[in-house]
Enzyme design. Structure first.
Site, PDB file in Angstrom:
ATOM      1  N   THR A 204       1.021  -1.210  -0.027  1.00  0.00           N
ATOM      2  CA  THR A 204      -0.098   0.233  -0.147  1.00  0.00           C
ATOM      3  C   THR A 204       0.778   1.132  -0.057  1.00  0.00           C
ATOM      4  O   THR A 204       0.076   2.509   0.083  1.00  0.00           O
ATOM      5  CB  THR A 204      -0.864   0.165   1.137  1.00  0.00           C
ATOM      6  OG1 THR A 204      -0.074  -0.283   2.442  1.00  0.00           O
ATOM      7  CG2 THR A 204      -1.764  -1.064   1.157  1.00  0.00           C
ATOM      8  N   GLY A 208      -2.000   6.880  -1.718  1.00  0.00           N
ATOM      9  CA  GLY A 208      -2.482   8.069  -1.851  1.00  0.00           C
ATOM     10  C   GLY A 208      -2.265   8.830  -3.066  1.00  0.00           C
ATOM     11  O   GLY A 208      -3.049   9.687  -3.596  1.00  0.00           O
TER      12      GLY A 208
END
Length: 268
Positions: A204, A208
């Site tokens: 991950t 963003g």
């Protein structure tokens, strides 16, 4: 071909920052450009060092882009000091920049602080009011809204508070929730949920950055904000679902972008 500019920090491991932005924008069909705010010595396990550029040099980079290849959208990521934030705001205002996507990067996934405490207030005053949309995660939204977020009702209230306070749309990312990956868009006084499935993938690092850059790319191509969010979210989910693992070194190698390339090959 449409164009997009990333104003952000460099990630030496290639998974986040301008490296992720360039890759995401390219895969979403726009010509990507950069203005680098800082160099970081960084990998998926943490940030070992940050070296800022000077405000004057950052301004030169932004000028070089706008006076030659004007961007159709601008994504702003890691900006760690008040002087750099003020420089970005002044230059973007001077050029009348459109489709500004602000990812208020404050803390890395590893927990390392990426912004000086005094810069948070400058970001609130100088950049948030200029943004078409801000894309905070839950911890960042808690800081901006001044309240704790523990569920969907809290997310709705926080997004509304941030949007009304700063006059921008807000995409509050739900990835820090353990139950789901649902994101919430507050825009034009209305709330809209984008339901998402949580992909069981530890890779991950840079998600963003990837999401906000994909939103900027789709805005540059002429899609409206809800459509840009939906397309970017679909893209990121597909990238995570590709489950590519570099499998080298001692760290988790959590590179969202390394997944992006595999997904793009499967879908193009």
């Amino acid at each position: 071909m449409k164009t997009a500019l990333s104003i952000a920090g460099s990630d030496s491991s290639g998974g986040a920052g301008i490296q992720a932005d360039l890759k995401a924008m390219t895969m979403n069909g726009v010509f990507a450009m950069t203005a680098v705010t800082a160099l970081t010595a960084q990998n998926t396990t943490g940030v070992q060092g940050i070296l800022e550029v000077s405000p004057a040099f950052l301004a030169q980079q932004i000028d070089a882009v706008f006076t030659d290849i004007r961007p159709d959208a601008v994504k702003i990521g890691m900006v760690s000091s008040p002087a750099l934030i003020e420089t970005i705001a002044e230059r973007l205002r001077f050029y009348g920049a459109k489709n500004i996507v602000l990812d208020p990067v404050m803390v890395a996934t590893s927990g390392a602080r990426l912004i000086q405490p005094e810069a948070v207030e400058t970001l609130r005053q100088a950049l948030l009011p200029m943004a078409l949309v801000a894309t905070p995660n839950i911890p960042e939204a808690e800081l901006l809204a001044g309240r704790t977020i523990a569920g969907r009702a809290d997310m709705e209230q926080a997004a509304r508070v941030i949007g009304e306070r700063y006059g921008c749309a807000v995409l509050l990312k739900g990835g820090h929730s353990v139950q789901d990956a649902n994101d919430l868009l507050w825009a034009d006084g209305r709330l809209r949920w984008f339901e998402g499935r949580r992909v069981p993938n530890s890779n991950t690092h840079g998600t963003g950055c990837t999401l906000s850059s994909a939103i900027a790319a789709n805005l540059a191509k002429g899609f409206d904000l809800p459509a840009s969010v939906e397309r970017a979210k679909t893209y990121l989910t597909g990238a995570l679902a590709a489950m590519l693992d570099l499998g080298r070194g001692s760290g988790p190698m959590n590179h969202a972008w390394n997944l992006q390339g595999e997904f793009a090959r499967e879908t193009n």
